[in-house]
Design a protein around this motif. Sequence first.
Motif, mmCIF file in Angstrom:
data_model
loop_
_atom_site.group_PDB
_atom_site.id
_atom_site.type_symbol
_atom_site.label_atom_id
_atom_site.label_comp_id
_atom_site.label_asym_id
_atom_site.label_seq_id
_atom_site.Cartn_x
_atom_site.Cartn_y
_atom_site.Cartn_z
ATOM 1 N N PRO A 123 0.802 -1.232 0.000
ATOM 2 C CA PRO A 123 0.000 0.000 0.000
ATOM 3 C C PRO A 123 0.831 1.276 0.000
ATOM 4 C CG PRO A 123 -0.965 -1.609 1.486
ATOM 5 C CD PRO A 123 0.363 -2.170 1.061
ATOM 6 N N HIS A 124 2.038 1.228 0.578
ATOM 7 C CA HIS A 124 2.835 2.458 0.637
ATOM 8 C C HIS A 124 3.330 2.895 -0.733
ATOM 9 C CE1 HIS A 124 6.062 -0.601 0.919
ATOM 10 N NE2 HIS A 124 6.844 0.310 0.403
ATOM 11 N N ARG A 125 3.205 2.049 -1.741
ATOM 12 C CA ARG A 125 3.580 2.448 -3.101
ATOM 13 C C ARG A 125 2.414 3.082 -3.864
ATOM 14 N NH1 ARG A 125 6.845 -2.857 -5.439
ATOM 15 N NH2 ARG A 125 8.441 -2.976 -3.788
ATOM 16 N N GLU A 143 -5.223 3.800 -6.450
ATOM 17 C CA GLU A 143 -6.187 4.163 -5.420
ATOM 18 C C GLU A 143 -6.081 3.182 -4.263
ATOM 19 O OE1 GLU A 143 -9.062 6.492 -3.646
ATOM 20 O OE2 GLU A 143 -8.089 6.842 -5.585
ATOM 21 N N SER A 144 -5.958 3.700 -3.050
ATOM 22 C CA SER A 144 -5.892 2.845 -1.872
ATOM 23 C C SER A 144 -7.296 2.486 -1.398
ATOM 24 C CB SER A 144 -5.144 3.550 -0.735
ATOM 25 O OG SER A 144 -3.785 3.726 -1.053
ATOM 26 N N SER A 145 -7.421 1.253 -0.951
ATOM 27 C CA SER A 145 -8.684 0.827 -0.359
ATOM 28 C C SER A 145 -8.797 1.394 1.054
ATOM 29 C CB SER A 145 -8.760 -0.688 -0.305
ATOM 30 O OG SER A 145 -7.795 -1.195 0.614
ATOM 31 N N GLU A 146 -9.975 1.294 1.616
ATOM 32 C CA GLU A 146 -10.160 1.764 2.987
ATOM 33 C C GLU A 146 -9.251 1.001 3.946
ATOM 34 O OE1 GLU A 146 -13.735 2.149 6.324
ATOM 35 O OE2 GLU A 146 -14.228 1.862 4.208
ATOM 36 N N ALA A 147 -9.140 -0.318 3.729
ATOM 37 C CA ALA A 147 -8.271 -1.130 4.590
ATOM 38 C C ALA A 147 -6.805 -0.714 4.437
ATOM 39 C CB ALA A 147 -8.443 -2.608 4.257
ATOM 40 N N GLU A 148 -6.398 -0.402 3.216
ATOM 41 C CA GLU A 148 -5.020 0.035 2.995
ATOM 42 C C GLU A 148 -4.761 1.385 3.642
ATOM 43 O OE1 GLU A 148 -3.738 -2.078 -1.214
ATOM 44 O OE2 GLU A 148 -4.941 -0.249 -1.277
ATOM 45 N N ARG A 149 -5.699 2.289 3.542
ATOM 46 C CA ARG A 149 -5.521 3.604 4.172
ATOM 47 C C ARG A 149 -5.384 3.461 5.683
ATOM 48 N NH1 ARG A 149 -9.157 5.158 0.000
ATOM 49 N NH2 ARG A 149 -10.974 4.888 1.374
ATOM 50 N N ALA A 150 -6.178 2.586 6.267
ATOM 51 C CA ALA A 150 -6.073 2.353 7.703
ATOM 52 C C ALA A 150 -4.719 1.738 8.049
ATOM 53 C CB ALA A 150 -7.213 1.446 8.166
ATOM 54 N N PHE A 151 -4.282 0.799 7.236
ATOM 55 C CA PHE A 151 -2.991 0.153 7.466
ATOM 56 C C PHE A 151 -1.854 1.158 7.427
ATOM 57 C CE2 PHE A 151 0.757 -1.841 5.377
ATOM 58 C CZ PHE A 151 1.143 -2.679 6.406
ATOM 59 N N THR A 190 -1.674 4.064 8.391
ATOM 60 C CA THR A 190 -1.550 4.889 9.598
ATOM 61 C C THR A 190 -0.798 4.157 10.715
ATOM 62 O OG1 THR A 190 -3.647 4.134 10.594
ATOM 63 C CG2 THR A 190 -3.756 5.985 9.041
ATOM 64 N N GLU A 191 -0.521 2.878 10.507
ATOM 65 C CA GLU A 191 0.146 2.080 11.532
ATOM 66 C C GLU A 191 1.655 2.292 11.478
ATOM 67 O OE1 GLU A 191 -0.971 -1.978 10.981
ATOM 68 O OE2 GLU A 191 -3.130 -1.544 10.964
ATOM 69 N N PRO A 192 2.337 2.278 12.618
ATOM 70 C CA PRO A 192 3.807 2.380 12.626
ATOM 71 C C PRO A 192 4.439 1.227 11.850
ATOM 72 C CG PRO A 192 2.907 2.685 14.840
ATOM 73 C CD PRO A 192 1.767 2.222 13.978
ATOM 74 N N GLY A 193 5.454 1.543 11.058
ATOM 75 C CA GLY A 193 6.169 0.516 10.326
ATOM 76 C C GLY A 193 5.497 0.027 9.060
#
Length: 201
Positions: free
Chosen positions: A176-178, A185-193, A195-198
């Motif tokens: 997702p970071h790419r 387009e990022s999915s909702e799950a990817e956007r949430a991911f 925000t997580e450290p690392g």
Amino acid sequence: MPVPWQQLLDWWFGQGTTAREISAEKHVLWFGYRNAQDAQARERFGALCEQALRGELDDAWTASPEGWLALILLLDQLPRMIHRGTPQAFAGDARAQQLVRQGLAHGGDVLLAPIQRVFIYLVLEHAEDLAQQELAVAHFEQLREIAAADEQLLFDDFLDYARRHRAVIARFGRFPHRNATLGRESSEAERAFLTEPGSRF
């Protein structure tokens, strides 16, 4: 006459004689973002990197394990520095993955030192493909098994990162970071991911 890839290998691996020494000297170059490092990569090896991306170096460079390794660095690591933040950063990935698969098929990786082999297997770790991720983890497990006693923690870290990359691909099928860089387009799950450290490695 020096081989054309020696300066790159000297820059990337330094002057240490053990994996611990080499990693201590070069860890920031390998895994830390510094504008000066990117500029040095561009100045010293930018032309070679572009030749590699155009497929102009393959035959001569793949004839030896060291040349094969250097070409893989030019396709996988150097674009991430020279073209950081742009789609071109990933332009060499497919060719690097192909070269790694070809080299692994005839055991070219075992002719290299374990710390050099890390950058062969990182190509697989960079792949947005679960089968290649599984292969990366398997190879890093093998490196951990053959590591000297005082270097096992270093190779534990490499293995841990491989497992973390595999987990992301198993979950999302891509990194997702790419997405922003590649215009995906990022999915909702990817956007949430994200925000997580690392989550961005």
